[in-house]
Design a protein around this motif. Structure first.
Motif, PDB file in Angstrom:
ATOM      1  N   ARG A 131       0.906  -1.188   0.070  1.00  0.00           N
ATOM      2  CA  ARG A 131       0.105  -0.031  -0.046  1.00  0.00           C
ATOM      3  C   ARG A 131       0.776   1.483  -0.051  1.00  0.00           C
ATOM      4  N   LEU A 132       2.210   1.197  -0.069  1.00  0.00           N
ATOM      5  CA  LEU A 132       3.196   2.374  -0.253  1.00  0.00           C
ATOM      6  C   LEU A 132       2.642   3.292  -1.373  1.00  0.00           C
ATOM      7  N   SER A 133       2.530   4.408  -0.844  1.00  0.00           N
ATOM      8  CA  SER A 133       2.267   5.319  -1.996  1.00  0.00           C
ATOM      9  C   SER A 133       3.425   5.601  -2.813  1.00  0.00           C
ATOM     10  N   LEU A 134       3.110   6.137  -4.601  1.00  0.00           N
ATOM     11  CA  LEU A 134       4.371   6.168  -5.114  1.00  0.00           C
ATOM     12  C   LEU A 134       5.149   7.080  -4.898  1.00  0.00           C
ATOM     13  N   THR A 135       4.789   8.197  -3.917  1.00  0.00           N
ATOM     14  CA  THR A 135       5.661   9.120  -3.644  1.00  0.00           C
ATOM     15  C   THR A 135       6.570   8.685  -2.574  1.00  0.00           C
ATOM     16  N   ASP A 136       6.265   7.891  -1.604  1.00  0.00           N
ATOM     17  CA  ASP A 136       7.116   7.170  -0.596  1.00  0.00           C
ATOM     18  C   ASP A 136       7.828   6.108  -1.220  1.00  0.00           C
ATOM     19  N   LEU A 137       7.538   5.333  -2.146  1.00  0.00           N
ATOM     20  CA  LEU A 137       8.055   4.354  -2.873  1.00  0.00           C
ATOM     21  C   LEU A 137       9.160   5.063  -3.530  1.00  0.00           C
ATOM     22  N   ALA A 138       8.838   6.210  -4.563  1.00  0.00           N
ATOM     23  CA  ALA A 138       9.904   6.831  -5.275  1.00  0.00           C
ATOM     24  C   ALA A 138      11.308   7.442  -4.202  1.00  0.00           C
ATOM     25  N   ALA A 139      10.784   7.846  -3.227  1.00  0.00           N
ATOM     26  CA  ALA A 139      11.756   8.341  -1.847  1.00  0.00           C
ATOM     27  C   ALA A 139      12.468   7.294  -1.443  1.00  0.00           C
TER      28      ALA A 139
END
Length: 153
Positions: A17-25
């Motif tokens: 459920r990780l957001s794309l923003t958090d995944l990218a970081a």
């Protein structure tokens, strides 16, 4: 598949459920390239889907058995008929064809021993081609649904 793809897979296995923003970081990218890589991993089949992890006890499936299936014959038609039918049994959580004897290993979840006995007698035991079922009851699960090793974390 490069190091960043493997890192993406590792992160998504840990938290789907990780957001794309958090995944990218977490993988050292901006959102757009991270999104593109996730889409590419989905298209390639490396990511096959997303799901919630359910506690079987909480949904009334606290009894687990491993069922070893020996077939009467190993003719292709018999095996295919068995596989087609066993795939339709909702209490069969995992079904694997094995080399050697036994022919199959099933992981089965039911409410209790009585429900399992009924399932074995009325459903599993009458599947096409079944010669013998041997059950082992699970005492305790130590490791379950562990993420696949990607070499990175």
């Amino acid at each position: 598949m490069d190091r960043i793809d493997r890192k993406i897979l590792s992160e998504l296995q840990a938290d789907g459920r990780l957001s794309l923003t958090d995944l990218a970081a977490r993988v050292g990218l901006t959102v757009s390239p991270a999104h593109r890589r996730v889409r590419d991993l989905e298209k390639s089949g490396a990511i096959t889907g997303y799901r919630a992890m359910i506690d079987p006890e909480q949904v009334g499936l606290g009894f687990e058995a491993l069922v070893f299936v020996t077939m009467n014959q190993e003719h292709r038609a018999s095996l295919l008929a068995f596989e087609d039918q066993v795939a339709k049994v909702p209490n069969v959580i995992t079904a694997q064809r094995l080399f050697g004897d036994p022919d199959y290993l099933l992981r089965v979840r039911t409410a209790d021993m009585d429900a399992y006995a009924r399932l074995q007698d009325e459903v599993l035991g009458v599947l096409p081609g079944v010669q013998r079922l041997t059950s082992t009851l699970v005492m305790r699960t130590i490791v379950e649904d562990r993420p696949y090793p990607t070499g990175l974390r």
